[in-house]
Design a protein around this motif. Sequence first.
Motif, PDB file in Angstrom:
ATOM      1  N   ILE A 122       9.907   1.599 -48.068  1.00  0.00           N
ATOM      2  CA  ILE A 122      10.305   0.830 -46.884  1.00  0.00           C
ATOM      3  C   ILE A 122       9.099   0.011 -46.411  1.00  0.00           C
ATOM      4  O   ILE A 122       8.009   0.564 -46.240  1.00  0.00           O
ATOM      5  CB  ILE A 122      10.809   1.754 -45.763  1.00  0.00           C
ATOM      6  N   PRO A 123       9.282  -1.293 -46.206  1.00  0.00           N
ATOM      7  CA  PRO A 123       8.164  -2.147 -45.801  1.00  0.00           C
ATOM      8  C   PRO A 123       7.883  -2.065 -44.298  1.00  0.00           C
ATOM      9  O   PRO A 123       8.331  -2.889 -43.510  1.00  0.00           O
ATOM     10  CB  PRO A 123       8.636  -3.551 -46.199  1.00  0.00           C
ATOM     11  N   CYS A 124       7.175  -1.023 -43.905  1.00  0.00           N
ATOM     12  CA  CYS A 124       6.774  -0.885 -42.500  1.00  0.00           C
ATOM     13  C   CYS A 124       5.543   0.006 -42.445  1.00  0.00           C
ATOM     14  O   CYS A 124       5.137   0.585 -43.440  1.00  0.00           O
ATOM     15  CB  CYS A 124       7.914  -0.310 -41.656  1.00  0.00           C
ATOM     16  N   ARG A 125       4.972   0.131 -41.282  1.00  0.00           N
ATOM     17  CA  ARG A 125       3.823   1.022 -41.091  1.00  0.00           C
ATOM     18  C   ARG A 125       4.335   2.431 -40.764  1.00  0.00           C
ATOM     19  O   ARG A 125       5.457   2.590 -40.276  1.00  0.00           O
ATOM     20  CB  ARG A 125       2.935   0.519 -39.971  1.00  0.00           C
ATOM     21  N   ALA A 126       3.498   3.399 -41.016  1.00  0.00           N
ATOM     22  CA  ALA A 126       3.880   4.795 -40.774  1.00  0.00           C
ATOM     23  C   ALA A 126       4.268   5.016 -39.312  1.00  0.00           C
ATOM     24  O   ALA A 126       5.230   5.727 -39.019  1.00  0.00           O
ATOM     25  CB  ALA A 126       2.760   5.733 -41.191  1.00  0.00           C
ATOM     26  N   ARG A 127       3.545   4.396 -38.391  1.00  0.00           N
ATOM     27  CA  ARG A 127       3.840   4.621 -36.972  1.00  0.00           C
ATOM     28  C   ARG A 127       5.218   4.086 -36.579  1.00  0.00           C
ATOM     29  O   ARG A 127       5.851   4.596 -35.669  1.00  0.00           O
ATOM     30  CB  ARG A 127       2.736   4.047 -36.099  1.00  0.00           C
ATOM     31  N   GLU A 128       5.693   3.029 -37.279  1.00  0.00           N
ATOM     32  CA  GLU A 128       7.029   2.495 -36.980  1.00  0.00           C
ATOM     33  C   GLU A 128       8.117   3.503 -37.342  1.00  0.00           C
ATOM     34  O   GLU A 128       9.040   3.722 -36.564  1.00  0.00           O
ATOM     35  CB  GLU A 128       7.267   1.198 -37.758  1.00  0.00           C
ATOM     36  N   ILE A 129       8.008   4.107 -38.507  1.00  0.00           N
ATOM     37  CA  ILE A 129       9.034   5.064 -38.925  1.00  0.00           C
ATOM     38  C   ILE A 129       8.901   6.350 -38.112  1.00  0.00           C
ATOM     39  O   ILE A 129       9.900   6.989 -37.784  1.00  0.00           O
ATOM     40  CB  ILE A 129       9.005   5.308 -40.440  1.00  0.00           C
ATOM     41  N   GLN A 130       7.666   6.728 -37.744  1.00  0.00           N
ATOM     42  CA  GLN A 130       7.492   7.907 -36.899  1.00  0.00           C
ATOM     43  C   GLN A 130       8.164   7.714 -35.549  1.00  0.00           C
ATOM     44  O   GLN A 130       8.776   8.636 -35.017  1.00  0.00           O
ATOM     45  CB  GLN A 130       6.001   8.199 -36.709  1.00  0.00           C
TER      46      GLN A 130
END
Length: 99
Positions: free
Chosen positions: A87-95
């Motif tokens: 998934i093209p996002c940063r870890a903090r976004e999915i968290q």
Amino acid sequence: MRNLLLLQHAVEKRVKRFLSIFRRPCIQHTEAWLEGVEGHFPVFVVDDGEPKKFIVPLRYLGHPPFLRLLEAAAEEFGFDQPGVLLIPCRAREIQAILL
């Protein structure tokens, strides 16, 4: 080879149809359907060059913020990603979504 291409095409159609269901205004019906669903699936994000693995409960397939991430993954990588979903996002976004 031809059978593999036919299978790939069939899977792509089903995934597109699956995603289109969640874009419809009847998202409440979809969330009710996912309410009793149990299970998880892995996804990876690449944050500062480091891959990070997240285990996502299936019920998040009905959450609009997570669906936007799936759409972004489909646009960037297509429907034929080998292995675990990236998934093209940063870890903090999915968290933030998974909290």
